[in-house]
Design a protein around this motif. Structure first.
Motif, PDB file in Angstrom:
ATOM      1  N   VAL A  43      62.826  35.297 -86.319  1.00 11.37           N
ATOM      2  CA  VAL A  43      62.797  35.231 -87.742  1.00 11.37           C
ATOM      3  C   VAL A  43      63.294  34.095 -88.548  1.00 11.37           C
ATOM      4  O   VAL A  43      63.000  33.627 -89.575  1.00 11.37           O
ATOM      5  CB  VAL A  43      64.061  36.441 -88.084  1.00 11.37           C
ATOM      6  CG1 VAL A  43      64.102  36.761 -89.507  1.00 11.37           C
ATOM      7  CG2 VAL A  43      63.385  37.870 -87.548  1.00 11.37           C
ATOM      8  N   ILE A  44      64.414  33.355 -87.796  1.00 11.05           N
ATOM      9  CA  ILE A  44      65.143  32.090 -88.526  1.00 11.05           C
ATOM     10  C   ILE A  44      64.055  31.178 -88.415  1.00 11.05           C
ATOM     11  O   ILE A  44      63.692  30.367 -89.411  1.00 11.05           O
ATOM     12  CB  ILE A  44      66.370  31.958 -87.772  1.00 11.05           C
ATOM     13  CG1 ILE A  44      67.411  32.797 -87.877  1.00 11.05           C
ATOM     14  CG2 ILE A  44      66.905  30.592 -88.481  1.00 11.05           C
ATOM     15  CD1 ILE A  44      67.809  33.466 -89.102  1.00 11.05           C
ATOM     16  N   THR A  45      63.392  31.160 -87.527  1.00  9.85           N
ATOM     17  CA  THR A  45      62.200  30.004 -87.212  1.00  9.85           C
ATOM     18  C   THR A  45      61.255  30.107 -88.139  1.00  9.85           C
ATOM     19  O   THR A  45      60.777  29.136 -88.733  1.00  9.85           O
ATOM     20  CB  THR A  45      61.943  29.996 -85.416  1.00  9.85           C
ATOM     21  OG1 THR A  45      62.840  29.597 -84.952  1.00  9.85           O
ATOM     22  CG2 THR A  45      60.825  28.782 -85.514  1.00  9.85           C
ATOM     23  N   ILE A  46      60.817  31.481 -88.334  1.00  9.56           N
ATOM     24  CA  ILE A  46      59.725  31.590 -89.294  1.00  9.56           C
ATOM     25  C   ILE A  46      60.170  31.456 -90.537  1.00  9.56           C
ATOM     26  O   ILE A  46      59.085  30.826 -91.486  1.00  9.56           O
ATOM     27  CB  ILE A  46      59.431  33.121 -89.069  1.00  9.56           C
ATOM     28  CG1 ILE A  46      58.425  33.362 -87.572  1.00  9.56           C
ATOM     29  CG2 ILE A  46      58.161  33.569 -90.343  1.00  9.56           C
ATOM     30  CD1 ILE A  46      58.479  34.822 -87.308  1.00  9.56           C
ATOM     31  N   GLY A  47      61.192  31.592 -91.083  1.00 14.17           N
ATOM     32  CA  GLY A  47      61.621  31.396 -92.412  1.00 14.17           C
ATOM     33  C   GLY A  47      61.796  29.811 -92.561  1.00 14.17           C
ATOM     34  O   GLY A  47      61.169  29.239 -93.559  1.00 14.17           O
ATOM     35  N   LEU A 145      55.857  33.380 -81.772  1.00 13.10           N
ATOM     36  CA  LEU A 145      57.471  33.049 -82.034  1.00 13.10           C
ATOM     37  C   LEU A 145      58.262  34.334 -81.673  1.00 13.10           C
ATOM     38  O   LEU A 145      59.171  34.523 -80.971  1.00 13.10           O
ATOM     39  CB  LEU A 145      57.744  32.603 -83.265  1.00 13.10           C
ATOM     40  CG  LEU A 145      57.305  31.173 -83.733  1.00 13.10           C
ATOM     41  CD1 LEU A 145      57.348  31.157 -85.049  1.00 13.10           C
ATOM     42  CD2 LEU A 145      58.217  30.014 -82.826  1.00 13.10           C
ATOM     43  N   VAL A 146      57.644  35.720 -82.135  1.00  6.55           N
ATOM     44  CA  VAL A 146      58.362  36.971 -81.699  1.00  6.55           C
ATOM     45  C   VAL A 146      58.638  37.103 -80.255  1.00  6.55           C
ATOM     46  O   VAL A 146      59.504  37.571 -79.882  1.00  6.55           O
ATOM     47  CB  VAL A 146      57.621  37.860 -82.424  1.00  6.55           C
ATOM     48  CG1 VAL A 146      58.139  39.501 -82.257  1.00  6.55           C
ATOM     49  CG2 VAL A 146      57.974  37.942 -84.062  1.00  6.55           C
ATOM     50  N   ALA A 157      62.052  32.399 -69.275  1.00  7.24           N
ATOM     51  CA  ALA A 157      61.981  31.228 -70.068  1.00  7.24           C
ATOM     52  C   ALA A 157      60.985  31.499 -71.172  1.00  7.24           C
ATOM     53  O   ALA A 157      59.871  32.087 -70.889  1.00  7.24           O
ATOM     54  CB  ALA A 157      61.145  30.473 -68.778  1.00  7.24           C
ATOM     55  N   PRO A 158      61.291  30.876 -72.352  1.00  5.75           N
ATOM     56  CA  PRO A 158      60.447  31.107 -73.327  1.00  5.75           C
ATOM     57  C   PRO A 158      59.142  30.080 -73.517  1.00  5.75           C
ATOM     58  O   PRO A 158      59.093  29.155 -72.494  1.00  5.75           O
ATOM     59  CB  PRO A 158      61.292  30.760 -74.528  1.00  5.75           C
ATOM     60  CG  PRO A 158      62.284  29.610 -74.040  1.00  5.75           C
ATOM     61  CD  PRO A 158      62.382  30.055 -72.662  1.00  5.75           C
ATOM     62  N   PHE A 159      58.280  30.651 -74.297  1.00  3.22           N
ATOM     63  CA  PHE A 159      57.048  29.635 -74.400  1.00  3.22           C
ATOM     64  C   PHE A 159      57.239  28.349 -74.675  1.00  3.22           C
ATOM     65  O   PHE A 159      58.125  28.136 -75.889  1.00  3.22           O
ATOM     66  CB  PHE A 159      56.097  30.383 -74.974  1.00  3.22           C
ATOM     67  CG  PHE A 159      55.556  31.780 -74.589  1.00  3.22           C
ATOM     68  CD1 PHE A 159      54.787  31.616 -73.327  1.00  3.22           C
ATOM     69  CD2 PHE A 159      55.497  32.879 -75.401  1.00  3.22           C
ATOM     70  CE1 PHE A 159      54.064  32.919 -72.837  1.00  3.22           C
ATOM     71  CE2 PHE A 159      54.903  33.873 -74.667  1.00  3.22           C
ATOM     72  CZ  PHE A 159      54.347  33.956 -73.468  1.00  3.22           C
ATOM     73  N   ILE A 528      49.309  39.587 -74.743  1.00  2.00           N
ATOM     74  CA  ILE A 528      49.804  40.437 -75.886  1.00  2.00           C
ATOM     75  C   ILE A 528      49.927  39.620 -77.181  1.00  2.00           C
ATOM     76  O   ILE A 528      49.360  39.710 -78.288  1.00  2.00           O
ATOM     77  CB  ILE A 528      51.291  40.931 -75.887  1.00  2.00           C
ATOM     78  CG1 ILE A 528      51.182  42.035 -74.736  1.00  2.00           C
ATOM     79  CG2 ILE A 528      51.819  41.460 -77.051  1.00  2.00           C
ATOM     80  CD1 ILE A 528      52.448  42.389 -74.355  1.00  2.00           C
ATOM     81  N   CYS A 529      50.040  38.037 -76.944  1.00  2.00           N
ATOM     82  CA  CYS A 529      50.047  37.135 -78.063  1.00  2.00           C
ATOM     83  C   CYS A 529      48.892  36.916 -78.620  1.00  2.00           C
ATOM     84  O   CYS A 529      48.718  36.964 -79.701  1.00  2.00           O
ATOM     85  CB  CYS A 529      50.645  35.649 -77.263  1.00  2.00           C
ATOM     86  SG  CYS A 529      52.554  35.730 -77.251  1.00  2.00           S
ATOM     87  N   PHE A 530      47.794  36.713 -77.795  1.00  2.00           N
ATOM     88  CA  PHE A 530      46.379  36.459 -78.040  1.00  2.00           C
ATOM     89  C   PHE A 530      45.774  37.772 -78.478  1.00  2.00           C
ATOM     90  O   PHE A 530      44.995  37.365 -79.703  1.00  2.00           O
ATOM     91  CB  PHE A 530      45.722  35.693 -76.995  1.00  2.00           C
ATOM     92  CG  PHE A 530      45.718  34.287 -76.649  1.00  2.00           C
ATOM     93  CD1 PHE A 530      45.002  33.133 -77.254  1.00  2.00           C
ATOM     94  CD2 PHE A 530      46.911  33.934 -75.870  1.00  2.00           C
ATOM     95  CE1 PHE A 530      45.327  31.994 -77.140  1.00  2.00           C
ATOM     96  CE2 PHE A 530      47.076  32.343 -75.806  1.00  2.00           C
ATOM     97  CZ  PHE A 530      46.276  31.541 -76.353  1.00  2.00           C
ATOM     98  N   GLY A 531      46.037  38.766 -78.005  1.00  2.00           N
ATOM     99  CA  GLY A 531      45.263  40.030 -78.524  1.00  2.00           C
ATOM    100  C   GLY A 531      45.865  40.404 -79.929  1.00  2.00           C
ATOM    101  O   GLY A 531      45.112  40.958 -80.717  1.00  2.00           O
TER     102      GLY A 531
END
Length: 584
Positions: A43-47, A145-146, A157-159, A528-531
């Motif tokens: 949320v912070i990153t998207i803002g 990001l979510v 490990a995040p993307f 899930i990200c791409f779909g």
């Protein structure tokens, strides 16, 4: 809740907050968990990315860059359109793709004017280009990001910044080729260029006419003059002395001062006004001098996603005094408007027909509230430290890609530096953030926690495995089949529900599927990200589809006919390549 999301009975962020309230009321969530979304790194990153994107857009660099590349195509129409769509995709990997489409809709219409083709052929491919372009990087779409943030919270490990790029480039190549094919041979030529604004046919707007003292309508019923056929208009009601007349309209004898509420296209609107001696009305009455002034131009404005107009009437917003402009008519693509213009509560992607003084046009064009679909003013705007705004997003991406600092830290620092160096005012920063997106995602994050706490992830995971077993034909189930089912479920849900909502709900399920099958969850989460991001089948599936719906004069069937084949191509491509790039 799903019904509320699909039908949009309430704004989707309100629906999400309502769901959190219910979960909190029944102690499914603690109050700390209920508000945890507002401190979520995604949320912070998207803002922060909204702020950085706004600073970049404000420089005019993207328009200049895209126009420069488009001109490289010269007079070769389809080569120029190819370069344009490819540019949109690449830029969408670096900034919010909704912001990218807001920039490129006017540019796309300008290209259509240059080559004398219908904007219908270009604007839907433009939306598609921005959507699959957003899959190139971690910051290209909020969905990535979510999901990455949820992974980090679960000690995974995040993307990385460019982890999606290898599959994103394949989508980019296939999607761009598909865009060119449908643009050239399959998209209809429904939206015409030669209209009042010299850009495209506006379709039918809701507007109001007042019968003047010398109007030939006076003393006649409008059926006697055959105005419905002659001017291609539909009268919804006649307002006389503050009374609404809705029935037997064709036989009502018209008087001076009667107000007609009608649907009519722009070309016939002016013809009807001149020949029938009627006055156009707006939220505040205009005098004849204002209506016929030579220093006015008529433009269209599309209500943007973060517009302060959303949820307000023109009178409440005080449109005339703010912009010195008049709204002549309103158009909404999926709803028939029958209220007076001044009483219509505006929504995202509504189209306003605006009469604006030439000297006030720049104020309207630079506003965050409207995307002005009018002649372009393409140049670099040399504001304080404008060059820093261009460099900050690439710098953030490189710092994250090389592991120097985490993405949330880099995004926050980038946004703060822009504010400290005054390349962007604090007011611009506030206006740049799509608060509906922020509140939606912040409200959805606790729902992901609730899905895990109620074991809904395990139940749904077993259901998906059951479907996969039926498809696969028995035991020894191949995880690739489950991947295909999960991707299919994701893009079907995303056609009707916010892609962020789908991502939040399905990420715990994807992780549970991996646990049940004893495989690495990463391929499922990529699916899930791409779909969730690649939603082409409906206008409500993605914000950019809604943005091009009205300007392109699209119909729902256009999205089905053009979007379903592309979705199936991407589905097959993802199922083939994801296990090869991200092994189970």
């Amino acid at each position: 809740m799903v019904v509320f999301f699909v039908m949009e009975i309430l704004p989707i962020e309100v629906t999400a907050m309502g769901a959190i309230g219910i979960l909190l009321l029944f102690d499914v969530l603690t109050w700390q968990e209920a508000i945890s979304g507002f401190s979520n790194p995604a949320v912070i990153t998207i803002g922060a990315i909204f702020i950085m994107s706004r600073a970049l857009v404000k420089t005019g660099f993207l328009e200049v860059f895209a126009d420069f590349l488009a001109k490289k195509g010269g007079n070769r129409k389809w080569l120029t359109i190819f370069i344009f769509l490819l540019t949109v995709s690449i830029i969408s990997g670096f900034i919010n793709n909704t912001a990218a489409v807001a920039i490129f809709i006017p540019l796309g219409i300008d290209l259509c004017q240059r080559f004398r083709i219908s904007p219908t052929k270009v604007l839907l491919p433009l939306s598609y280009a921005a959507i699959f372009g957003g899959t190139l990087t971690l910051i290209g779409t909020s969905t990535n990001l979510v999901v990455s943030s949820i992974m980090e919270e679960m000690n995974m490990a995040p993307f990385s910044m460019f982890e999606f790029t290898k599959l994103g480039l394949i989508f980019l190549v296939l999607g761009t080729l598909y865009n060119m094919i449908i643009s050239k041979w399959f998209m209809p030529s429904r939206s015409i260029i030669s209209s009042l604004t010299r850009k495209y046919h506006m379709g039918s707007f809701l507007t109001e006419f007042k019968v003047g003292e010398d109007s030939p309508l006076i003393g006649n019923a409008y059926k006697d003059l055959d105005i419905s056929q002659k001017y291609n208009l539909q009268v919804y009601k006649i307002i006389r002395d503050s009374k609404n007349i809705r029935f037997n309209l064709q036989n009502i004898i018209i008087r001076e001062g009667d107000i007609f509420l009608v649907h009519i296209n722009v070309k016939d609107m002016l013809k009807f006004k001149d020949e029938m001696k009627v006055l156009l009305l707006t939220d505040v009455k205009m005098n004849v001098a204002e209506l016929t002034g030579k220093n006015h131009v008529i433009v269209e404005g599309l209500v943007s996603q973060q517009s302060a107009l959303i949820g307000k009437t023109l009178q409440e917003f005080d449109f005339r005094n703010r912009y010195g402009s008049f709204v002549l008519a309103v158009k909404r693509q999926r709803e028939l408007l029958r209220d007076k213009i001044a009483h219509i509560r505006l929504k995202f992607s509504d189209t306003l027909l605006i009469m604006v003084p030439k000297e006030r046009l720049e104020i309207l064009r630079t506003s965050n509230n409207l995307i002005v679909l009018e002649e372009l003013d393409i140049h670099l705007r040399y504001e304080r430290y404008w060059w820093f705004s261009i460099l900050v997003i690439p710098a953030v991406m490189l710092l994250v890609a090389f592991g120097v600092i985490p993405i949330v830290k880099a995004a926050i620092l980038g946004a703060i530096l822009l504010l400290v160096m005054r390349t962007l005012s604090i007011q611009d920063a506030y206006e740049s953030i799509s608060w509906s997106v922020i509140f939606l995602i912040a409200s959805l994050v606790p729902m992901g926690i609730a899905i895990q706490k109620t074991n809904l992830d395990e139940v749904t995971g077993n259901l998906i495995i059951g479907i996969g077993t039926l498809i696969g034909g028995g035991e020894g189930l191949d995880p690739v089949i489950i991947l295909a089912v999960l991707y299919g479920v994701t893009f079907i849900l995303s056609a009707f529900i916010s892609n962020a909502a789908v991502a939040v709900m399905l990420t715990p399920i994807g992780i549970m599927l991996a646990t049940i099958l004893n495989v690495d969850p990463r391929p499922f989460l990529v699916a899930i990200c791409f779909g969730a991001s690649c939603s082409f089948m409906t206008p409500m599936g993605y914000q950019t589809n809604m943005m091009v719906f009205a300007p392109g004069q699209y119909r729902l069937k256009d999205f089905f006919q053009m979007g379903i084949p592309l979705t199936l191509v991407f589905w097959i491509t993802a199922v083939y390549w994801i296990p090869r790039f991200w092994a189970f």
